[in-house]
Design an enzyme around this catalytic site. Sequence first.
Site, mmCIF file in Angstrom:
data_model
loop_
_atom_site.group_PDB
_atom_site.id
_atom_site.type_symbol
_atom_site.label_atom_id
_atom_site.label_comp_id
_atom_site.label_asym_id
_atom_site.label_seq_id
_atom_site.Cartn_x
_atom_site.Cartn_y
_atom_site.Cartn_z
ATOM 1 N N ASP A 185 43.579 35.589 30.549
ATOM 2 C CA ASP A 185 44.090 35.990 32.324
ATOM 3 C C ASP A 185 43.871 37.478 31.130
ATOM 4 O OD1 ASP A 185 44.595 38.462 33.471
ATOM 5 O OD2 ASP A 185 44.584 37.330 34.866
ATOM 6 N N HIS A 186 43.351 38.935 30.225
ATOM 7 C CA HIS A 186 44.013 39.680 29.344
ATOM 8 C C HIS A 186 45.495 40.686 30.363
ATOM 9 C CE1 HIS A 186 41.231 42.280 31.232
ATOM 10 N NE2 HIS A 186 42.037 43.808 30.844
ATOM 11 N N HIS A 248 42.960 38.971 37.754
ATOM 12 C CA HIS A 248 44.389 39.959 37.989
ATOM 13 C C HIS A 248 45.514 40.384 38.714
ATOM 14 C CE1 HIS A 248 41.589 40.398 34.247
ATOM 15 N NE2 HIS A 248 41.095 40.822 34.725
HETATM 16 C C1 BG6 Z 1 38.034 42.842 33.063
HETATM 17 C C2 BG6 Z 1 37.115 43.016 34.241
HETATM 18 O O1 BG6 Z 1 38.411 41.146 33.096
HETATM 19 O O2 BG6 Z 1 39.070 43.899 33.511
HETATM 20 C C3 BG6 Z 1 35.972 44.773 34.624
HETATM 21 O O3 BG6 Z 1 35.919 41.844 34.094
HETATM 22 C C4 BG6 Z 1 37.717 45.569 34.411
HETATM 23 O O4 BG6 Z 1 35.583 44.696 35.212
HETATM 24 C C5 BG6 Z 1 38.657 45.233 33.560
HETATM 25 O O5 BG6 Z 1 37.041 47.308 34.307
HETATM 26 C C6 BG6 Z 1 39.735 45.999 33.289
HETATM 27 O O6 BG6 Z 1 40.894 45.599 32.276
HETATM 28 P P1 BG6 Z 1 41.432 46.635 32.028
HETATM 29 O O7 BG6 Z 1 42.256 46.451 30.577
HETATM 30 O O8 BG6 Z 1 40.708 47.522 31.472
HETATM 31 O O9 BG6 Z 1 42.718 47.275 32.917
#
Ligand code: BG6
Length: 503
Positions: A185-186, A248
């Site tokens: 989960d980045h 997230h």
């Molecule tokens: C991803 C989603 O996991 O996270 C995307 O699939 C979203 O839809 C993105 O845009 C948002 O990540 P960040 O790091 O740009 O906030």
Amino acid sequence: MENTQKVNPTIIIILGATGDLTWRKLIPAVYNLYLDNWIPDSFEVIGVSRKRISEKSFREHLHDGVNKFSRRGKAKKTEWDKFSECITYLKGEFDDDATYSSLEKKTTALEKKWGVAANRIFYLAVPPNSFEEIAMKIGSSGLARNKQQGRIVIEKPFGHDLDSAKHLNDLLHSNFDECQIYRIDHYLGKETVQNILAFRFANALFEPIWNRNYIESVQISVSEQLGVENRGNYYETAGALRDMIQNHLMQLVCLIAMEPPVSFEADEVRNRKVDVLNALRKIHPFEVNQFAVRGQYGAGWINGKKVIGYREEPDVSATSAKETFAAMKLFIDNWRWQGVPIYLRTGKRMNETISVITVQFKPVPHQSFPPETIGNWQPNTLTINIQPHMGICLNFQAKRPGLKMLLYPVDMSFNYEESYTSGTPEAYETLLLDIMEGDSTLFMRADQVEAAWKAVMPIIDLWDANPAENFPNYEAGTTGPEDAEALIARDGHTWSVTLPEKK
Ligand code: BG6
């Protein structure tokens, strides 16, 4: 930060190596780890994909990605040339045993050359419908047989609902031990997100007031100006609740609400997080409309440019009922949080791109100042700004300078850009390094993923069964549908304003 200690010899096998994730995120992250001296001398990236492409063109393609997306900007030629020597390419079908026997040959030859058993990291940078097949092939081929060093990395979405997540977990567990599985989960790799733990548990100041006696409510907003871009196909099967809230935002809830861990051992931290998910109050189907709101963007304006509505986006049905906005209220039924509403909100094509957590404290128990002293009185708030401006800001009342007592809110803020000059690593750098080091603290365990699905399933079931009739219900470039305002206003709250821009 530059490193002094290197990780074990490592081979990263990226399945789906010609895709977007590898190009935009993975290779720029590995390259930055290399520049910061984290990459061991014995290291190789093997890119695997169905595409017929030469190793030279593959490297050029990745070079282009680094130039475009690395936080350090364009790569210096000498540095890139040296780094790219450790990148190789293998054309192969994911369902073909020959792909895996070629990988066995390549990895064994490298280990022989290096004289050690290396970490073998299998990164599935592929669409979710390929996860199962690839995981089974890696398992049955014995490529990851070394339980300490064979690791598999799975991107989200992890399942489509609770049942499919359980099925995928079962399948993974029949091929790998849980300690070999890294579910990404980045958000958990983001600096500010990790800093929530430091803020809460490395300071004596906040923990005593971090509970229902002092906190009125918590809000987590993740809004994006971007639309669904070229991901219409995926988004039509996902929607905002599955795409953002189940993973997230739920992870952020865990970090804000968890009990202090006894240690920072991976399982201890993950146990405390899963406790939060297990304590979430169940939403009954008849209550969904009181607890959740959905929206879909129509055409509108973003930064002075006209943008199309979701239903006009490529690969999206002209009558789509998929939500591009979701908000929900949840409660955590435990001693610390009983009765404190937690509001979550996320949407695409919103008025701004910002991820922010607002902790709203209770008002003072007794107002001793006379009404004429109160200029703009507000209860204290703590704002954790995750992006784009990373920082933490405490808003409190102060006397405005002058001969009279006049109270106004002021900010005490910590701003990353002002406090630190060293570059901030991207989430993928942190997460890839953790995988190489075998540290799973920032990765989701099977029970965590399932508990997060469980929390949103009543909403998903009701929404899937009852397509919204009022879509599109917010214009691109706005703060989302009116119902989301009503969701929070019913409790006497409003969605918080954002941190001031860096001055
Ligand atoms: C991803 C989603 O996991 O996270 C995307 O699939 C979203 O839809 C993105 O845009 C948002 O990540 P960040 O790091 O740009 O906030």
